[in-house]
Design a protein around this motif. Structure first.
Motif, mmCIF file in Angstrom:
data_model
loop_
_atom_site.group_PDB
_atom_site.id
_atom_site.type_symbol
_atom_site.label_atom_id
_atom_site.label_comp_id
_atom_site.label_asym_id
_atom_site.label_seq_id
_atom_site.Cartn_x
_atom_site.Cartn_y
_atom_site.Cartn_z
ATOM 1 N N UNK A 30 30.732 41.122 42.868
ATOM 2 C CA UNK A 30 31.163 40.070 43.788
ATOM 3 C C UNK A 30 30.233 38.865 43.729
ATOM 4 N N UNK A 31 28.939 39.111 43.527
ATOM 5 C CA UNK A 31 27.986 38.003 43.419
ATOM 6 C C UNK A 31 28.100 37.329 42.056
ATOM 7 N N UNK A 32 28.296 38.130 41.006
ATOM 8 C CA UNK A 32 28.389 37.572 39.653
ATOM 9 C C UNK A 32 29.672 36.754 39.493
ATOM 10 N N UNK A 33 30.797 37.274 39.989
ATOM 11 C CA UNK A 33 32.077 36.607 39.784
ATOM 12 C C UNK A 33 32.320 35.478 40.777
ATOM 13 N N UNK A 34 31.783 35.601 41.978
ATOM 14 C CA UNK A 34 32.018 34.581 42.996
ATOM 15 C C UNK A 34 30.691 33.908 43.338
ATOM 16 N N UNK A 35 30.083 34.348 44.401
ATOM 17 C CA UNK A 35 28.786 33.836 44.810
ATOM 18 C C UNK A 35 28.245 34.760 45.879
ATOM 19 N N UNK A 36 27.030 34.530 46.292
ATOM 20 C CA UNK A 36 26.429 35.350 47.338
ATOM 21 C C UNK A 36 26.979 34.901 48.682
ATOM 22 N N UNK A 37 28.010 35.594 49.155
ATOM 23 C CA UNK A 37 28.711 35.185 50.370
ATOM 24 C C UNK A 37 29.108 36.434 51.149
ATOM 25 N N UNK A 38 29.171 36.300 52.471
ATOM 26 C CA UNK A 38 29.606 37.400 53.332
ATOM 27 C C UNK A 38 31.120 37.576 53.189
ATOM 28 N N UNK A 521 37.390 44.385 39.698
ATOM 29 C CA UNK A 521 38.659 43.681 39.836
ATOM 30 C C UNK A 521 39.368 43.895 41.164
ATOM 31 N N UNK A 522 39.008 44.948 41.919
ATOM 32 C CA UNK A 522 39.771 45.257 43.125
ATOM 33 C C UNK A 522 38.986 45.053 44.415
ATOM 34 N N UNK A 523 37.713 45.411 44.425
ATOM 35 C CA UNK A 523 36.970 45.428 45.679
ATOM 36 C C UNK A 523 35.860 44.381 45.759
ATOM 37 N N UNK A 524 35.760 43.503 44.774
ATOM 38 C CA UNK A 524 34.689 42.515 44.799
ATOM 39 C C UNK A 524 35.154 41.146 45.269
ATOM 40 N N UNK A 525 36.435 40.998 45.522
ATOM 41 C CA UNK A 525 36.952 39.698 45.938
ATOM 42 C C UNK A 525 36.753 39.509 47.441
ATOM 43 N N UNK A 526 36.014 38.511 47.867
ATOM 44 C CA UNK A 526 35.845 38.270 49.311
ATOM 45 C C UNK A 526 37.102 37.633 49.885
ATOM 46 N N UNK A 527 37.496 38.035 51.078
ATOM 47 C CA UNK A 527 38.704 37.473 51.690
ATOM 48 C C UNK A 527 38.542 36.004 52.028
ATOM 49 N N UNK A 528 37.311 35.523 52.091
ATOM 50 C CA UNK A 528 37.068 34.133 52.464
ATOM 51 C C UNK A 528 37.308 33.193 51.282
ATOM 52 N N UNK A 529 37.194 33.697 50.048
ATOM 53 C CA UNK A 529 37.446 32.920 48.830
ATOM 54 C C UNK A 529 38.405 33.718 47.965
ATOM 55 N N UNK A 530 39.494 33.097 47.536
ATOM 56 C CA UNK A 530 40.515 33.784 46.757
ATOM 57 C C UNK A 530 40.595 33.183 45.362
ATOM 58 N N UNK A 531 41.056 33.997 44.420
ATOM 59 C CA UNK A 531 41.220 33.540 43.045
ATOM 60 C C UNK A 531 42.612 33.883 42.543
ATOM 61 N N UNK A 532 43.089 33.050 41.620
ATOM 62 C CA UNK A 532 44.366 33.298 40.961
ATOM 63 C C UNK A 532 44.189 32.993 39.481
ATOM 64 N N UNK A 533 44.660 33.873 38.570
ATOM 65 C CA UNK A 533 44.469 33.626 37.132
ATOM 66 C C UNK A 533 45.306 32.450 36.637
ATOM 67 N N UNK A 534 44.739 31.704 35.706
ATOM 68 C CA UNK A 534 45.446 30.593 35.085
ATOM 69 C C UNK A 534 45.913 30.993 33.693
ATOM 70 N N UNK A 535 46.796 30.195 33.124
ATOM 71 C CA UNK A 535 47.341 30.514 31.809
ATOM 72 C C UNK A 535 46.289 30.422 30.712
ATOM 73 N N UNK A 536 45.261 29.586 30.928
ATOM 74 C CA UNK A 536 44.233 29.432 29.896
ATOM 75 C C UNK A 536 43.164 30.524 29.972
ATOM 76 N N UNK A 537 43.365 31.508 30.851
ATOM 77 C CA UNK A 537 42.412 32.596 30.974
ATOM 78 C C UNK A 537 41.387 32.404 32.066
ATOM 79 N N UNK A 538 41.319 31.219 32.631
ATOM 80 C CA UNK A 538 40.386 30.966 33.723
ATOM 81 C C UNK A 538 40.972 31.370 35.065
#
Length: 756
Positions: A30-38, A521-538
């Protein structure tokens, strides 16, 4: 042999160190993919209280009255919170600064749960080592370090009570079982202290205070009662209850609530059983029978009197002295029938079957074999593992949140099963090696494992072994009897042994891959910040929540009152630093019902309700534009149910179609389409959806066009909508633009006065 023993000890400590590092590092995605956040919702309250503690001190935190929540009631924080997590993080922060390590309190909070997951792995190792062997303990530590069910509540940023409470739970069990095995008073003291920390940390301590009495009664029933059980159980109940009463959030509930009565009953039965055992040894059989008859008759009479008094006491309570959550565990339909606010929480719902596979993977299939293995060689310690596993399975089936309690039990039972299997497989490989590849081992495979007793020690050879030999005995070839034992224990053919070993290693590899996937991929996503995959892989980042809270913090005056559904109360006070009407503590159902009543009412009625509460801003979470399903429209029926539980004029059927469906399109109920929730969510939505997607009024979550395209507001003013329309903030007008319900020439009524 001493060299091999030392190498074995070194390998054990090295393996435990590696497992601890694994437990900590796998939770850092969660820290590597997003940031250090509650993360999530409840952790923001814990973080806010920890901030207060580090600035004001422990004593002031204990007596803190928070006027930023539950306006106009406020909240006494020290008496309504389990402070174990907060005290732990605050203490670590103080120690680090005392060591001149300047670290922000947020970073301490973010990494507390991963740190204690490593401690939990050590506690699991100790528990299973006491119950079985050190090899099984290492497997249990490895399993619990990576099990997805535990990862879901202990990733970096998950600053919730369970982050330290699962360690406290297993640690209490470890010291209790160690005391049962040793009878040591020092271990009993540590067991009581571990239980006290558990009570300080989480309301789930009630699981311990009910499981241990059940275990005590089972020991007495199976005729395995010893003085060691008394040393382990009696101090924990007596002193542990006193410690519980000294914690404000528990108080005298530790002796007045039905949840604890089982412990007192087992405490009494234990003393009676020990007294009977003592008297039986002191008296002749005939005298004992006479005395037992008299005492039993008297005990039945006194017991009936006490039982009637307890029954009369608990009958005064509509829940028979149980809390709402405990009643939900005993009767899964209770919350949906009587306490909708408990049923409205997703983690209080029963789990689906695929949740067990997702959260426990291969362990859920191996654990039943662990139960059989425990019965195969039943001891006081393995009996506890069996009871722990069976009770945890039941409670996890009632409430998905309690999968957390099941996870350590499944890990321990699976470790016992796999350890026994590997012992037989590896022993078979040593007993029947391939002559061309493996030299014959001079070590007798029939020798007992470390921590196991020699079954022949109590037999004919017991007398010889009792006399220590002054000379070292030379290795002897196995006798005919020993060879028969070897053939019985290790009778697997070489090919079968290799096949089983390959299957076990393959399953462990799949388990590791699955756990890494679940964590990353399942439990590291914080509810305060969300992500959605893009077509370019980002990835496309949705940061609407923090954007809206920052707007509130910078664009409203410090004393502004903000209303929303209770899910977002903790985040609002922590991130926006504004006063809220309700929050996630949910201690006052009528106050929450008032907000639900406002959201489900028409605009004028809702305006009057909010004005009476001095509310200046209202916000809703809306996902119809970007497809975010956890929005307030999908939660709206719970607002109706909770509001209707206090205000009878709110009826759920008025918000459903004639077919009983919940819809927001043209077929939706008129009451629904006129509610404040509908208007605040869909105000100007038709034009924005036409501009953004080319489809006018198409709700991407519900999958159809909304019922009213041109929503007008007269009593509320839109002041902020986040970039992706997930957060919409409205100001409560001092006066309406106009009242279309009034006829021309009619006189406007007075606005509801604000509190003040």
């Amino acid at each position: 042999m001493r060299l091999f023993a030392k190498l074995g000890q070194a390998f054990k400590y090295l393996a435990l160190t590696g497992i601890c590092l694994l437990a900590f590092s796998i939770r850092l995605f969660s820290v590597v993919k997003y940031e250090s956040v509650i993360h999530e919702f409840d952790p923001y309250f814990n973080y806010r209280v920890t901030q207060f503690l580090t600035k004001q001190g422990f004593y002031d935190m204990w007596n803190w009255f928070d006027d930023r929540t539950w306006y106009p009631l406020g909240r006494v924080v020290g008496g309504t919170v389990y402070p174990g997590l907060i005290f732990t993080a605050g203490s670590m922060y103080k120690i680090l600064h005392w060591l001149n390590i300047p670290i922000h309190v947020q970073e301490v909070c973010v990494f507390t749960a991963p740190l204690f997951s490593a401690f939990c792995a050590l506690a699991c190792y100790g528990l299973v080592s006491q119950c079985r062997s050190h090899g099984a303990g290492l497997l249990a530590a490895f399993f619990v370090a990576m099990v997805p069910s535990y990862i879901s509540r202990s990733v970096a940023g998950s600053y919730d009570n369970e982050g330290v409470a699962i360690f406290a739970l297993v640690n209490t069990f470890y010291w209790f079982i160690k005391t049962v095995n040793t009878g040591s008073v020092a271990d009993a003291v540590l067991s009581v202290l571990a239980y006290g920390y558990m009570v300080l940390s989480w309301g789930g301590y009630s699981f311990i205070i009910n499981l241990l009495p059940l275990y005590c009664l089972a020991i007495i029933f199976f005729g395995r009662l010893t003085g060691r059980l008394y040393v382990a159980f009696a101090p924990l109940i007596a002193i542990g209850t006193a410690i519980s009463c000294s914690i404000p959030v528990v108080g005298f509930n530790a002796v007045l609530m039905s949840e604890h009565f089982g412990a007192f009953f087992a405490f009494l039965v234990l003393h009676v059983a020990l007294l009977v055992s003592y008297v039986k040894r002191m008296l002749p059989p005939k005298q004992f029978v006479v005395l037992a008859t008299i005492v039993l008759s008297s005990a039945l009479a006194v017991g009936a009197l006490l039982a009637s008094m307890v029954a009369a006491y608990v009958a005064k309570s509509p829940t028979l002295g149980w809390t709402g959550r405990s009643m939900t565990l005993l009767d899964p339909t209770y919350a949906s029938r009587f306490v909708p606010i408990i049923a409205s929480v997703s983690e209080h719902q029963p789990p689906q079957w695929n949740s067990y596979i997702m959260d426990l993977h291969i362990l859920i299939m191996i654990a039943p074999a662990g139960i059989l293995a425990c019965f195969h060689k039943l001891t006081d310690a393995t009996l506890f593992l069996v009871l722990y596993g069976l009770t945890a399975v039941y409670f996890s089936g009632v409430m998905i949140r309690l999968m957390l309690v099941l996870a350590p039990a499944v890990c321990c039972l699976a470790a016992v099963a796999l350890s026994d299997l590997l012992y037989v497989v590896c022993g078979s490989l040593r007993a029947k090696p391939l002559p061309s590849f493996f030299p014959l081992s001079p070590i007798d495979p029939a020798a007992p494992r470390e921590g196991e007793e020699d079954e022949g020690g109590a037999g004919a050879g017991g007398k010889e072994e009792s006399t220590p030999s002054k000379k070292k005995s030379k290795p002897r070839a196995p006798s005919g009897k020993a060879a028969a034992v070897v053939a019985k224990l290790y009778g697997l053919p070489w090919g079968v042994s290799v096949g089983l070993l390959t299957v076990v290693l393959g399953l462990l590899g799949l388990y590791v891959v699955h756990c890494i996937h679940a964590s990353a991929d399942m439990y590291s996503s914080p509810s305060i910040v969300l992500q959605s995959p893009r077509q370019d892989g980002g990835y496309y980042v949705f940061d609407d929540f923090r954007e809206a809270y920052a707007w509130l913090r910078h664009n409203t005056h410090p004393d502004a009152k903000v209303a929303s559904w209770w899910d977002y109360g903790y985040q609002t006070t922590a991130m926006a630093n504004r006063t809220v009407i309700v929050d996630n503590n949910t201690w006052n159902t009528s106050h929450i019902a008032t907000v639900g009543r406002a959201m489900s009412s028409g605009e004028l009625k809702a305006w009057n309700i909010y004005r009476s509460l001095d509310v200046e801003y209202v916000f809703v979470v809306f996902g119809g534009l970007v497809g975010y399903p956890s929005d307030d429209i999908n939660k709206f029926l719970w607002m109706v149910r909770i509001g209707g539980g206090v205000y009878p004029e709110i009826k759920e059927k008025d918000y459903l179609t004639s077919d009983g469906d919940y819809r927001v399109d043209s077929r939706g109920a008129k009451t629904m389409l006129n509610s404040l929730m509908y208007k605040l969510s869909y105000y100007d939505f038709a034009d924005e959806s036409q501009f953004s997607t080319g489809q006018r009024g198409i709700d991407r979550v519900r999958g159809y066009q909304i019922g009213k395209l041109n929503v007008k507001l007269n009593y509320f003013e839109e002041v902020f909508t986040s970039q992706h329309w997930m957060m919409r903030i409205y100001r409560v007008r001092d006066k309406p633009l106009r009242d279309p319900a009034l006829k021309p020439g009619a006189k406007k009524g007075k606005a509801a006065p604000r509190r003040g």
